[in-house]
Scaffold this motif. Structure first.
Motif, short mmCIF file in Angstrom:
data_model
loop_
_atom_site.label_atom_id
_atom_site.label_comp_id
_atom_site.label_asym_id
_atom_site.label_seq_id
_atom_site.Cartn_x
_atom_site.Cartn_y
_atom_site.Cartn_z
N VAL A 12 0.84 -1.20 0.00
CA VAL A 12 0.00 0.00 0.00
C VAL A 12 0.87 1.25 0.00
O VAL A 12 1.94 1.28 0.60
N ASN A 13 0.39 2.27 -0.67
CA ASN A 13 1.11 3.55 -0.73
C ASN A 13 0.60 4.45 0.39
O ASN A 13 -0.15 5.39 0.18
N ALA A 14 1.02 4.11 1.60
CA ALA A 14 0.57 4.87 2.78
C ALA A 14 1.73 4.98 3.76
O ALA A 14 2.66 4.17 3.73
N SER A 15 1.66 5.96 4.63
CA SER A 15 2.71 6.15 5.62
C SER A 15 2.63 5.06 6.68
O SER A 15 1.59 4.41 6.85
N LEU A 16 3.73 4.87 7.39
CA LEU A 16 3.76 3.90 8.47
C LEU A 16 2.75 4.26 9.55
O LEU A 16 2.08 3.40 10.12
N ALA A 17 2.61 5.56 9.82
CA ALA A 17 1.65 6.02 10.82
C ALA A 17 0.22 5.65 10.43
O ALA A 17 -0.60 5.28 11.27
N THR A 18 -0.08 5.72 9.13
CA THR A 18 -1.42 5.36 8.65
C THR A 18 -1.69 3.88 8.86
O THR A 18 -2.78 3.49 9.30
N VAL A 19 -0.71 3.05 8.53
CA VAL A 19 -0.87 1.60 8.70
C VAL A 19 -1.09 1.27 10.18
O VAL A 19 -1.97 0.47 10.52
N LYS A 20 -0.31 1.88 11.06
CA LYS A 20 -0.48 1.65 12.50
C LYS A 20 -1.87 2.09 12.96
O LYS A 20 -2.50 1.43 13.79
N ARG A 21 -2.35 3.21 12.41
CA ARG A 21 -3.66 3.73 12.79
C ARG A 21 -4.77 2.77 12.34
O ARG A 21 -5.74 2.55 13.07
N VAL A 22 -4.62 2.20 11.16
CA VAL A 22 -5.61 1.23 10.66
C VAL A 22 -5.67 0.02 11.59
O VAL A 22 -6.75 -0.46 11.94
N ILE A 23 -4.49 -0.47 11.99
CA ILE A 23 -4.44 -1.65 12.86
C ILE A 23 -5.03 -1.33 14.23
O ILE A 23 -5.80 -2.12 14.79
N ARG A 24 -4.68 -0.17 14.78
CA ARG A 24 -5.19 0.21 16.11
C ARG A 24 -6.71 0.38 16.10
O ARG A 24 -7.37 0.18 17.12
N SER A 25 -7.26 0.77 14.96
CA SER A 25 -8.70 1.02 14.88
C SER A 25 -9.51 -0.27 14.90
O SER A 25 -10.73 -0.24 15.12
N ALA A 26 -8.86 -1.41 14.64
CA ALA A 26 -9.57 -2.69 14.60
C ALA A 26 -9.80 -3.20 16.02
O ALA A 26 -8.86 -3.44 16.76
N LYS A 27 -11.05 -3.38 16.38
CA LYS A 27 -11.38 -3.82 17.73
C LYS A 27 -10.96 -5.26 18.01
O LYS A 27 -10.80 -5.65 19.17
N HIS A 28 -10.80 -6.05 16.94
CA HIS A 28 -10.47 -7.47 17.13
C HIS A 28 -8.96 -7.73 17.17
O HIS A 28 -8.54 -8.87 17.39
N LEU A 29 -8.14 -6.69 16.96
CA LEU A 29 -6.69 -6.87 17.00
C LEU A 29 -6.11 -6.23 18.25
O LEU A 29 -6.46 -5.11 18.61
N LYS A 30 -5.20 -6.95 18.88
CA LYS A 30 -4.57 -6.46 20.10
C LYS A 30 -3.10 -6.86 20.08
O LYS A 30 -2.75 -7.99 19.77
N ARG A 31 -2.24 -5.89 20.38
CA ARG A 31 -0.81 -6.16 20.40
C ARG A 31 -0.46 -6.92 21.67
O ARG A 31 -0.65 -6.42 22.78
N LEU A 32 0.03 -8.16 21.53
CA LEU A 32 0.35 -8.99 22.68
C LEU A 32 1.79 -9.49 22.61
O LEU A 32 2.35 -9.66 21.53
N LYS A 33 2.35 -9.75 23.77
CA LYS A 33 3.66 -10.40 23.84
C LYS A 33 3.47 -11.90 23.71
O LYS A 33 2.56 -12.47 24.32
N ILE A 34 4.31 -12.52 22.90
CA ILE A 34 4.20 -13.96 22.71
C ILE A 34 4.56 -14.66 24.00
O ILE A 34 5.58 -14.38 24.62
N LYS A 35 3.72 -15.60 24.40
CA LYS A 35 3.98 -16.35 25.63
C LYS A 35 5.01 -17.44 25.34
O LYS A 35 4.87 -18.21 24.40
N LYS A 36 6.04 -17.48 26.17
CA LYS A 36 7.10 -18.44 25.96
C LYS A 36 6.73 -19.83 26.46
O LYS A 36 7.21 -20.83 25.96
N LYS A 37 5.89 -19.87 27.48
CA LYS A 37 5.57 -21.16 28.06
C LYS A 37 4.27 -21.71 27.47
O LYS A 37 3.25 -21.03 27.45
N PRO A 38 4.29 -22.95 26.95
CA PRO A 38 3.08 -23.53 26.37
C PRO A 38 2.05 -23.84 27.45
O PRO A 38 2.40 -24.01 28.63
#
Length: 331
Positions: free
Chosen positions: A89-115
């Protein structure tokens, strides 16, 4: 809070005069009795100051591009920058981050090391710990093995990912795609290491058997007439019939390993040492050949005293499992 009153023409003239005389924005704001933001906004864009924006919200991306970004981000370990590149996409990095943040079903998580450990897995770990809690010198006859992924751009895996809450959470894995790095098989004994083998992430049981065919003579030479035991986790290529039968044919004992137990496999600690030395100082690699050489060089620095320290911790690891009723230990 509502918007403040726009600057009058007189105030605009004052600001221009003061700026020409060398005053700073905050000094001008005090003189004319307005906020510094108002002064700065006017000076930043004098021509369009005070004009009303006409029309609804404008997007830097199309609806289809936003859907593509969200599909790509779903449970992805990619950074926002790489998601943008992947989508083209021809968009700024800030725009891509804003699109992701606007999605209610996406959440930035730390990967859990322990199964995750369910009751059956905890019971299997507890049974193993009880069976081996009196082991001491017996551990010295065990060879610990594993595969590990090394990336070109840093230590294994990404710490964070965009979790799609409609899907299951991710856990850190060393057995994922080998794109942009190398997969390594290694093993340690109380008396030293064996030669590393660089393998494919798509290794099957027959290929794994060839790995063992190269490695086992090295340990047979180390142990001599002493009967030794081989440890491996429960990856499908390890538990395949052809693998187990070949190990049995070599007159080598196979340690029955409890599921989901990286915390008691001491080669995990050796991988940690190796990673720190390979990527020391934030080092990254341009190609696999250079990475391989760095891994080999770092592997050669692993000392017997470092290995022995982790063998000595095995008794405490068994008691840790028992204390936690089959749960994860601190290791």
């Amino acid at each position: 809070m509502g918007r403040g009153k726009s600057l009058t023409d007189f105030e605009k003239g004052q600001i221009k005069g003061y700026i020409e005389s060398g005053l700073k924005h905050n000094e001008i704001a005090k003189k004319i009795g307005r906020s510094q933001n108002v002064v700065s906004n006017f000076l930043r864009n004098e021509a369009d100051y005070g004009k009303k924006m006409i029309g609804g919200k404008k997007y830097a991306t199309t609806a289809s591009e936003r859907r593509l970004i969200l599909r790509t981000a779903s449970n992805s370990h990619l950074s926002a920058s790489k998601i943008r590149d992947e989508c083209g996409v021809n968009a700024s990095l800030a725009t891509v981050k804003r699109v992701i943040r606007s999605a209610k079903h996406l959440k930035r998580l730390k990967i859990k090391k322990k199964p995750p450990l369910n009751d059956a897995r905890k019971e299997a770990r507890l049974r193993f710990a009880r069976d081996h809690m009196t082991w001491n010198k017996e551990w010295k006859a065990v060879v610990f093995s594993d595969e590990k992924k090394f990336n070109l751009d840093g230590p294994d895996g990404y710490n964070y990912y965009f979790h799609d809450m409609r899907k299951e959470e991710c856990f850190l894995s060393r057995h994922h795609s080998c794109t942009g790095g190398v997969m390594v098989w290694g093993a340690i004994s109380f008396y030293g290491t064996c030669e590393l083998q660089f393998v494919s992430s798509k290794m099957n049981a027959n290929v794994y058997k060839t790995v063992l065919q190269k490695a086992f003579p090295q340990f047979s030479e180390i142990f001599g007439p002493i009967q030794w035991t081989y440890q491996q986790d429960n990856a499908p290529i390890h538990t395949a019939r052809v693998t187990k039968q070949w190990i049995k044919d070599q007159n080598v004992n196979l340690l029955e390993w409890p599921p989901y137990s990286p915390d008691i496999n001491i080669i995990e600690n050796i991988w940690g040492l190796l990673s720190r030395r390979v990527y020391e100082g934030g080092r990254q690699f341009q190609d696999s050949a250079t990475l391989v050489e760095a891994i080999k060089k770092a592997w050669a620095t692993i000392s017997l005293s470092e290995i022995e320290k982790y063998y000595d911790s095995l008794s405490n690891r068994m008691f840790g499992i028992i204390k936690n009723r089959g749960g994860h230990t601190k290791y």
